[in-house]
Design an enzyme around this catalytic site. Structure first.
Site, PDB file in Angstrom:
ATOM      1  N   TYR A 211      -2.216  -1.344  10.522  1.00 43.51           N
ATOM      2  CA  TYR A 211      -2.335  -1.882   9.228  1.00 43.51           C
ATOM      3  C   TYR A 211      -1.167  -1.521   8.291  1.00 43.51           C
ATOM      4  O   TYR A 211      -0.461  -2.354   7.915  1.00 43.51           O
ATOM      5  CB  TYR A 211      -3.723  -1.321   8.767  1.00 43.51           C
ATOM      6  CG  TYR A 211      -3.860  -1.559   7.154  1.00 43.51           C
ATOM      7  CD1 TYR A 211      -4.090  -2.794   6.671  1.00 43.51           C
ATOM      8  CD2 TYR A 211      -3.500  -0.536   6.394  1.00 43.51           C
ATOM      9  CE1 TYR A 211      -4.010  -3.146   5.260  1.00 43.51           C
ATOM     10  CE2 TYR A 211      -3.480  -0.665   4.809  1.00 43.51           C
ATOM     11  CZ  TYR A 211      -3.821  -1.980   4.369  1.00 43.51           C
ATOM     12  OH  TYR A 211      -3.625  -2.284   3.276  1.00 43.51           O
TER      13      TYR A 211
ATOM     14  N   LYS B  13       1.912  -3.993   6.799  1.00 36.52           N
ATOM     15  CA  LYS B  13       2.497  -3.944   5.193  1.00 36.52           C
ATOM     16  C   LYS B  13       3.847  -3.606   5.058  1.00 36.52           C
ATOM     17  O   LYS B  13       4.540  -4.278   4.304  1.00 36.52           O
ATOM     18  CB  LYS B  13       1.747  -3.031   4.277  1.00 36.52           C
ATOM     19  CG  LYS B  13       0.144  -3.307   4.294  1.00 36.52           C
ATOM     20  CD  LYS B  13       0.001  -4.476   3.197  1.00 36.52           C
ATOM     21  CE  LYS B  13      -1.560  -4.672   3.047  1.00 36.52           C
ATOM     22  NZ  LYS B  13      -1.638  -6.148   2.613  1.00 36.52           N
TER      23      LYS B  13
ATOM     24  N   SER C 251       0.919  -1.225   0.079  1.00 33.91           N
ATOM     25  CA  SER C 251       0.064  -0.080   0.055  1.00 33.91           C
ATOM     26  C   SER C 251       0.611   1.121   0.090  1.00 33.91           C
ATOM     27  O   SER C 251       1.988   1.248   0.517  1.00 33.91           O
ATOM     28  CB  SER C 251      -0.809   0.042   1.307  1.00 33.91           C
ATOM     29  OG  SER C 251      -1.419   1.113   1.494  1.00 33.91           O
TER      30      SER C 251
HETATM   31  P1  NAD Z   1     -10.886  -7.649   0.645  1.00 31.24           P
HETATM   32  O1  NAD Z   1     -10.890  -7.701   2.131  1.00 31.24           O
HETATM   33  O2  NAD Z   1     -11.939  -7.405  -0.151  1.00 31.24           O
HETATM   34  O3  NAD Z   1     -10.024  -9.211   0.306  1.00 31.24           O
HETATM   35  C1  NAD Z   1      -8.992  -9.507   1.154  1.00 31.24           C
HETATM   36  C2  NAD Z   1      -9.502 -10.891   1.170  1.00 31.24           C
HETATM   37  O4  NAD Z   1      -8.724 -11.978   2.019  1.00 31.24           O
HETATM   38  C3  NAD Z   1     -10.881 -11.339   1.591  1.00 31.24           C
HETATM   39  O5  NAD Z   1     -11.690 -12.068   0.777  1.00 31.24           O
HETATM   40  C4  NAD Z   1     -10.740 -11.955   2.865  1.00 31.24           C
HETATM   41  O6  NAD Z   1     -11.713 -12.760   3.248  1.00 31.24           O
HETATM   42  C5  NAD Z   1      -9.632 -12.735   2.981  1.00 31.24           C
HETATM   43  N1  NAD Z   1      -8.661 -12.876   3.963  1.00 31.24           N
HETATM   44  C6  NAD Z   1      -8.171 -12.057   5.125  1.00 31.24           C
HETATM   45  N2  NAD Z   1      -7.516 -12.782   5.773  1.00 31.24           N
HETATM   46  C7  NAD Z   1      -7.422 -14.110   5.377  1.00 31.24           C
HETATM   47  C8  NAD Z   1      -6.615 -15.304   6.131  1.00 31.24           C
HETATM   48  N3  NAD Z   1      -5.860 -15.077   7.124  1.00 31.24           N
HETATM   49  N4  NAD Z   1      -6.622 -16.047   5.210  1.00 31.24           N
HETATM   50  C9  NAD Z   1      -7.353 -16.336   4.021  1.00 31.24           C
HETATM   51  N5  NAD Z   1      -7.903 -15.160   3.451  1.00 31.24           N
HETATM   52  C10 NAD Z   1      -7.804 -14.138   4.320  1.00 31.24           C
HETATM   53  O7  NAD Z   1      -9.603  -6.628   0.417  1.00 31.24           O
HETATM   54  P2  NAD Z   1      -9.130  -5.950  -0.960  1.00 31.24           P
HETATM   55  O8  NAD Z   1      -9.339  -4.431  -1.008  1.00 31.24           O
HETATM   56  O9  NAD Z   1      -9.668  -6.715  -1.975  1.00 31.24           O
HETATM   57  O10 NAD Z   1      -7.563  -5.794  -0.625  1.00 31.24           O
HETATM   58  C11 NAD Z   1      -6.770  -6.977  -1.120  1.00 31.24           C
HETATM   59  C12 NAD Z   1      -5.265  -6.662  -0.649  1.00 31.24           C
HETATM   60  O11 NAD Z   1      -4.824  -5.410  -1.173  1.00 31.24           O
HETATM   61  C13 NAD Z   1      -5.300  -6.664   0.816  1.00 31.24           C
HETATM   62  O12 NAD Z   1      -3.937  -7.267   1.227  1.00 31.24           O
HETATM   63  C14 NAD Z   1      -5.224  -4.913   1.148  1.00 31.24           C
HETATM   64  O13 NAD Z   1      -4.694  -4.725   2.337  1.00 31.24           O
HETATM   65  C15 NAD Z   1      -4.348  -4.560   0.257  1.00 31.24           C
HETATM   66  N6  NAD Z   1      -4.612  -3.327  -0.324  1.00 31.24           N
HETATM   67  C16 NAD Z   1      -6.153  -2.826  -0.493  1.00 31.24           C
HETATM   68  C17 NAD Z   1      -6.092  -1.452  -0.797  1.00 31.24           C
HETATM   69  C18 NAD Z   1      -7.794  -0.940  -0.920  1.00 31.24           C
HETATM   70  O14 NAD Z   1      -7.703   0.272  -0.927  1.00 31.24           O
HETATM   71  N7  NAD Z   1      -8.477  -1.866  -1.337  1.00 31.24           N
HETATM   72  C19 NAD Z   1      -4.988  -0.574  -0.857  1.00 31.24           C
HETATM   73  C20 NAD Z   1      -3.761  -0.903  -0.693  1.00 31.24           C
HETATM   74  C21 NAD Z   1      -3.526  -2.328  -0.256  1.00 31.24           C
HETATM   75  C1  WQD Z   2     -10.174   9.082   0.764  1.00 27.67           C
HETATM   76  C2  WQD Z   2     -10.435  10.559   1.161  1.00 27.67           C
HETATM   77  C3  WQD Z   2     -10.941  11.022   3.505  1.00 27.67           C
HETATM   78  C4  WQD Z   2     -14.714   8.555   3.635  1.00 27.67           C
HETATM   79  C5  WQD Z   2      -7.319   4.522   2.797  1.00 27.67           C
HETATM   80  C6  WQD Z   2      -6.040   3.577   3.622  1.00 27.67           C
HETATM   81  C7  WQD Z   2      -5.224   3.225   2.782  1.00 27.67           C
HETATM   82  C8  WQD Z   2      -5.515   2.456   1.762  1.00 27.67           C
HETATM   83  C9  WQD Z   2      -6.714   2.884   0.775  1.00 27.67           C
HETATM   84  C10 WQD Z   2      -5.124   0.135   2.108  1.00 27.67           C
HETATM   85  C11 WQD Z   2      -9.887  10.962   2.462  1.00 27.67           C
HETATM   86  C12 WQD Z   2     -12.213  11.165   2.672  1.00 27.67           C
HETATM   87  C13 WQD Z   2     -13.752   9.233   3.207  1.00 27.67           C
HETATM   88  C14 WQD Z   2     -15.990   9.452   4.006  1.00 27.67           C
HETATM   89  C15 WQD Z   2     -14.472  11.367   3.453  1.00 27.67           C
HETATM   90  N1  WQD Z   2      -5.903   1.170   1.979  1.00 27.67           N
HETATM   91  N2  WQD Z   2     -13.701  10.437   3.064  1.00 27.67           N
HETATM   92  N3  WQD Z   2     -15.709  10.589   3.921  1.00 27.67           N
HETATM   93  O1  WQD Z   2      -7.710   7.520   3.499  1.00 27.67           O
HETATM   94  O2  WQD Z   2      -6.817   7.643   1.072  1.00 27.67           O
HETATM   95  O3  WQD Z   2      -6.746   5.382   2.212  1.00 27.67           O
HETATM   96  O4  WQD Z   2      -7.569   3.372   1.870  1.00 27.67           O
HETATM   97  O5  WQD Z   2      -3.954  -0.026   2.040  1.00 27.67           O
HETATM   98  O6  WQD Z   2      -4.199   2.651   3.480  1.00 27.67           O
HETATM   99  O7  WQD Z   2      -5.686   4.653   4.473  1.00 27.67           O
HETATM  100  O8  WQD Z   2      -8.921   6.325   1.698  1.00 27.67           O
HETATM  101  O9  WQD Z   2     -11.231   6.346   0.806  1.00 27.67           O
HETATM  102  O10 WQD Z   2     -10.857   6.211   3.303  1.00 27.67           O
HETATM  103  O11 WQD Z   2     -10.701   8.105   1.873  1.00 27.67           O
HETATM  104  O12 WQD Z   2     -14.600  12.582   3.163  1.00 27.67           O
HETATM  105  O13 WQD Z   2     -16.953   9.019   4.626  1.00 27.67           O
HETATM  106  O14 WQD Z   2     -12.026  10.769   1.366  1.00 27.67           O
HETATM  107  O15 WQD Z   2     -10.887  11.914   4.416  1.00 27.67           O
HETATM  108  O16 WQD Z   2      -9.594  12.266   2.154  1.00 27.67           O
HETATM  109  P1  WQD Z   2      -7.581   6.689   2.127  1.00 27.67           P
HETATM  110  P2  WQD Z   2     -10.361   6.546   2.029  1.00 27.67           P
END
Ligand code: NAD
Ligand code: WQD
Length: 337
Positions: free
Chosen positions: A149, A153, A124
């Site tokens: 979190y 990572k 991330s």
């Molecule tokens: P998500 O929660 O939709 O998908 C994660 C999946 O992993 C889920 O289906 C969950 O059931 C499964 N899971 C969790 N722990 C597990 C375990 N111990 N064993 C087996 N399965 C498990 O999330 P996502 O948005 O698809 O994110 C996928 C990956 O990308 C995550 O590692 C997340 O941290 C990373 N990521 C997501 C974002 C985002 O904004 N969505 C941003 C940066 C990084």
């Molecule tokens: C985006 C913008 C909020 C909700 C997070 C994690 C990051 C990554 C992605 C996994 C911000 C604003 C949000 C609401 C709002 N995940 N907001 N009202 O914070 O950039 O990142 O998700 O790795 O680690 O921190 O994303 O979608 O939460 O927020 O005003 O109800 O929207 O303040 O400016 P963010 P977000």
């Protein structure tokens, strides 16, 4: 190739499984379903017309993993499984380190035992920390993360870096995602958060569909053009394609790290306005207090992935909005319908 996708029943994983199948790969998904759904995988099969081999398994379950590796000739692993709620991680640090860090250690041990040493890992942009200058570039060191979190990572990135030093047969791509949003253009799969969404895009979509009353914009006194925070939003299908490009390029020895973003920042207010313009649906909103820990702005220098992987985000904001709405309006309650 035969690819093991951990967390493949979740949001980004399910979209990536679609792209893998459509590119002709065979896919085995493991997921413990703590935040994913079987229905998502049934819909992946509907989209692609191809089977997904699913095993309900936790990445911390070494015996379960060994069985998967012995039953399938896995060539590489795309590792999405993890807990991802930033706020929740502050209250449950042990659960986050246990799941995300310990889980990855067990997975790597099982991979090593099976002789599988190619991995694409979901990291991330949060690992850059709050002090890094924008745009974030991969040559900047990891910074101080403000929540367990993000720290989980950063810790996994370090584990993978140490692993490849000890055994040069490993080949790892660390992908640092910015803000993935949107849904598959079929409208069949998309983001389906449990409870009240933490993230902006699903919150907007749920207000639009009538599940929530109003969006609160967290702060309008930031030093940006309109006073609201700016982020680098990218389409989840572009991100899924980025995983295929990384997989294809995984011939190097060691770890290579790539930003996955568009290189452009959009404000919260512009996100709301774009959604309404594209969908024709008004989203009531009001301004509230700043959310603790939010950065003013964050966007990627996305040039390394373009140069080395041949990957750039192609879909624009309008497509992200239209696809989010197609998914949410057809599935107001997500996969629970
Ligand atoms: P998500 O929660 O939709 O998908 C994660 C999946 O992993 C889920 O289906 C969950 O059931 C499964 N899971 C969790 N722990 C597990 C375990 N111990 N064993 C087996 N399965 C498990 O999330 P996502 O948005 O698809 O994110 C996928 C990956 O990308 C995550 O590692 C997340 O941290 C990373 N990521 C997501 C974002 C985002 O904004 N969505 C941003 C940066 C990084
Ligand atoms: C985006 C913008 C909020 C909700 C997070 C994690 C990051 C990554 C992605 C996994 C911000 C604003 C949000 C609401 C709002 N995940 N907001 N009202 O914070 O950039 O990142 O998700 O790795 O680690 O921190 O994303 O979608 O939460 O927020 O005003 O109800 O929207 O303040 O400016 P963010 P977000």
């Amino acid at each position: 190739m035969q690819i093991l996708v951990t967390g493949g029943a979740g949001y980004i994983g399910s979209h990536t499984v679609v792209e893998l199948l459509e590119a002709g790969h065979e896919v085995v998904v493991i997921d413990n379903l703590c935040n994913g759904s079987r229905e998502a995988l049934r819909r992946v099969e509907r989209i692609t017309g191809k089977p997904v081999h699913f095993v309900e398994c936790d990445i911390r379950d070494r015996e379960g993993l060994d069985a998967v590796f012995s039953e399938h000739a896995i060539d590489a692993v795309i590792h999405f499984a993890g807990l991802k709620a930033v706020g929740e991680s502050v209250g449950k640090p042990l659960a986050y380190y246990e799941n995300n860090v310990h889980g990855t250690l067990v997975l790597c041990q099982a991979m090593e035992a099976a002789g599988v040493r190619r991995m694409v890992f979901s990291s991330s942009a949060t690992v850059y920390g709050s002090e890094a200058p924008v745009p974030y570039v991969e040559t900047t060191s990891r910074g101080t993360t403000s929540n367990p979190y993000g720290t989980s990572k950063a810790m996994v990135e370090k584990v993978l870096e140490d692993l490849v030093v000890a055994d040069e047969r490993w080949s790892v791509a660390v992908l640092r995602y910015f803000n993935p949003i949107g849904a598959h253009p079929s409208g069949l799969i998309g983001e389906d958060p449990q409870g009240i969404p933490n993230n902006l895009m699903p919150y907007i979509a749920q207000v639009a569909v009538g599940r929530l009353d109003e969006l609160t914009i967290f702060g309008n006194d930031y030093p940006t053009v309109d006073g609201t925070c700016e982020r680098d939003y990218l389409h989840v299908v572009d991100l899924a394609v980025g995983h295929l490009k990384a997989l294809k390029a995984l011939e190097w020895r060691g770890v290579r790290t790539y930003n996955m973003g568009t290189g452009k920042a959009v404000s919260v207010l512009d996100m709301v306005k774009s959604f309404s313009r594209v969908t024709g649906v008004e989203v009531p909103y009001s301004f509230g207090e700043r959310r603790g820990g939010d950065l003013t702005e964050c966007w990627a220098d996305a040039s390394k992935a373009a140069q080395e992987l041949g990957w750039s985000a192609e879909k624009g904001l309008d497509e992200m909005m239209a696809d989010t709405w197609r998914w949410q309006s057809a599935n107001p309650q997500g996969f629970a319908e």
